[in-house]
Design a protein around this motif. Structure first.
Motif, mmCIF file in Angstrom:
data_model
loop_
_atom_site.group_PDB
_atom_site.id
_atom_site.type_symbol
_atom_site.label_atom_id
_atom_site.label_comp_id
_atom_site.label_asym_id
_atom_site.label_seq_id
_atom_site.Cartn_x
_atom_site.Cartn_y
_atom_site.Cartn_z
ATOM 1 N N SER A 213 0.692 -1.287 -0.082
ATOM 2 C CA SER A 213 -0.078 0.063 0.135
ATOM 3 C C SER A 213 0.825 1.324 0.124
ATOM 4 O O SER A 213 1.635 1.447 1.129
ATOM 5 N N PRO A 214 0.698 2.163 -0.991
ATOM 6 C CA PRO A 214 0.055 1.748 -2.129
ATOM 7 C C PRO A 214 0.468 0.698 -3.056
ATOM 8 O O PRO A 214 1.577 0.006 -3.019
ATOM 9 N N ARG A 215 -0.386 0.306 -4.006
ATOM 10 C CA ARG A 215 -0.124 -0.790 -4.714
ATOM 11 C C ARG A 215 1.258 -0.678 -5.347
ATOM 12 O O ARG A 215 1.486 0.210 -6.290
ATOM 13 N N PRO A 216 2.126 -1.606 -5.356
ATOM 14 C CA PRO A 216 3.468 -1.676 -6.245
ATOM 15 C C PRO A 216 3.095 -2.186 -7.627
ATOM 16 O O PRO A 216 2.330 -2.904 -7.668
ATOM 17 N N GLU A 217 3.967 -1.715 -8.458
ATOM 18 C CA GLU A 217 4.141 -2.611 -9.717
ATOM 19 C C GLU A 217 4.670 -3.825 -9.896
ATOM 20 O O GLU A 217 4.252 -4.664 -10.538
ATOM 21 N N ARG A 218 5.659 -3.965 -8.924
ATOM 22 C CA ARG A 218 6.302 -5.416 -9.018
ATOM 23 C C ARG A 218 6.741 -5.438 -7.408
ATOM 24 O O ARG A 218 7.259 -4.550 -6.725
ATOM 25 N N VAL A 219 6.783 -6.754 -7.138
ATOM 26 C CA VAL A 219 7.407 -7.142 -5.667
ATOM 27 C C VAL A 219 8.550 -8.336 -6.081
ATOM 28 O O VAL A 219 8.244 -9.180 -6.943
ATOM 29 N N ILE A 220 9.592 -7.936 -5.814
ATOM 30 C CA ILE A 220 10.853 -9.044 -5.987
ATOM 31 C C ILE A 220 11.048 -9.730 -4.526
ATOM 32 O O ILE A 220 11.650 -9.021 -3.428
ATOM 33 N N LEU A 221 10.810 -11.030 -4.443
ATOM 34 C CA LEU A 221 10.761 -11.728 -3.232
ATOM 35 C C LEU A 221 12.120 -12.457 -3.352
ATOM 36 O O LEU A 221 12.337 -13.262 -4.187
ATOM 37 N N VAL A 222 12.738 -12.693 -2.157
ATOM 38 C CA VAL A 222 14.021 -13.328 -2.379
ATOM 39 C C VAL A 222 13.908 -14.313 -1.088
ATOM 40 O O VAL A 222 13.752 -13.809 0.034
ATOM 41 N N ARG A 223 13.788 -15.575 -1.492
ATOM 42 C CA ARG A 223 13.517 -16.562 -0.279
ATOM 43 C C ARG A 223 14.884 -17.117 -0.265
ATOM 44 O O ARG A 223 15.670 -17.776 -0.911
ATOM 45 N N ALA A 224 15.336 -16.937 1.127
ATOM 46 C CA ALA A 224 16.572 -17.356 1.750
ATOM 47 C C ALA A 224 16.473 -18.822 2.502
ATOM 48 O O ALA A 224 17.366 -19.143 3.179
ATOM 49 N N GLN A 225 15.089 -19.173 2.560
ATOM 50 C CA GLN A 225 14.625 -20.431 3.418
ATOM 51 C C GLN A 225 14.359 -21.412 2.313
ATOM 52 O O GLN A 225 13.461 -20.890 1.678
ATOM 53 N N PRO A 226 14.915 -22.585 2.413
ATOM 54 C CA PRO A 226 14.511 -23.743 1.208
ATOM 55 C C PRO A 226 13.082 -24.165 1.730
ATOM 56 O O PRO A 226 12.526 -24.416 2.599
#
Length: 308
Positions: A213-226
């Motif tokens: 909020s406000p709505r992003p155009e893009r979320v870059i999620l980095v998963r460091a947990q398998p």
């Protein structure tokens, strides 16, 4: 200093995972090398520390400054004395001293058995954390609170309510980062304004609601947990680590359901990089291991950039 927060509205979300946070460092290093803009970053545990360094470095010197600040953090982690120097004469002395000389796996086995015999207050009676002096030296709260700083969100878990607590730029300090990374079996709770906190991974990993909020155009999620691991753990230490990995994934999956319909998700996972690593590798701060994860993160980010 950078005069304005960058646009378009792209937000970064970094999972925690102890030493596995070096993978997130590698991902962001490659993204920033490509000058990927970001307006907000959210993190938990080691992900929160990477996020804080990225934000303060960006304020000081743009993408290059962010890369420099993150690299300095992990150089200090790799060069640090480890947990042994932070603890007084306790049952953990052997484990963090001779135990680590014999191998990380043996040390973690020692920790698991010690925790079954002693409560955390006996193992670490002074409540010392080896990350505290490092963060006190490196964290630049003035940069985090600068008007032009990208938004920073750090998640912790309120012990009594079980709810996620999210701290942002104007309030984040060393204690907030330590709270976000507080593993209750090893360290006493972190008290902030009369509330007590544990690792944010138990309730948000990382917190997504604030960056939506406000709505992003893009979320870059980095998963460091398998998410995926072949085989069924049999030893106590491996069972405990796998339980934590599973528990730390659940809050994220719940929050991903809140993603706005027209927001693009780029999901960068460390599964491949960690699949052949022991479950206890999140405690491994040896330079060679951290460098390997850093390079794996850069490779994963490169693939994401190619698809962008």
């Amino acid at each position: 200093m950078v005069s304005t927060a960058p646009k378009p509205r792209i937000v970064l979300a970094l999972q925690g995972g102890g030493a596995h946070g070096a993978f997130s460092w590698g991902v962001l290093d490659r993204l920033f090398e490509a000058e990927t803009p970001f307006s907000a970053v959210s993190g938990v545990s080691s992900g929160a520390m990477v996020a804080a360094m990225a934000v303060q470095g960006f304020v000081r010197g743009g993408h290059k400054g962010a890369r420099k600040a993150m690299a300095q953090l992990w150089e200090r982690v790799a060069a640090g004395p480890g947990f042994g120097s932070a603890l007084p004469d306790t049952p953990l002395d052997w484990m963090w001293g001779k135990g680590l000389e014999l191998g990380n796996e043996l040390a973690m086995t020692g920790l698991t058995h010690a925790l079954r015999l002693f409560n955390p207050g006996l193992l670490n009676p002074l409540g010392q954390n080896p990350l505290a002096p490092l963060l006190k030296e490196m964290l630049d709260v003035d940069a985090l609170r600068a008007p032009e700083a990208p938004r920073l969100y750090v998640g912790a878990t309120d012990v009594e309510s079980g709810a996620a607590k999210v701290f942002t730029n104007h309030e984040i300090g060393v204690r907030h980062l330590l709270a976000s990374a507080c593993i209750p079996m090893m360290f006493p709770t972190i008290e902030i304004n009369g509330r007590h906190y544990w690792d944010g991974g138990y309730s948000c990993n990382p917190p997504l609601a604030p960056v939506l909020s406000p709505r992003p155009e893009r979320v870059i999620l980095v998963r460091a947990q398998p998410r995926q691991r072949k085989g069924v753990p049999s030893s106590t230490v491996d069972i405990v680590h796998r339980l934590h990995e599973l528990a730390f994934q659940a809050p994220l999956e719940a929050e991903l359901s809140l993603l706005p319909r027209h927001t693009r998700l780029t999901d960068i996972s460390a599964d491949e990089a960690l699949a052949h690593r022991p479950l206890s590798s999140k405690t491994n701060t040896e330079k060679g291991f951290l460098d390997d994860l850093f390079l794996a993160g850069r490779t994963a980010a490169e693939a994401a950039l190619q698809l962008a």
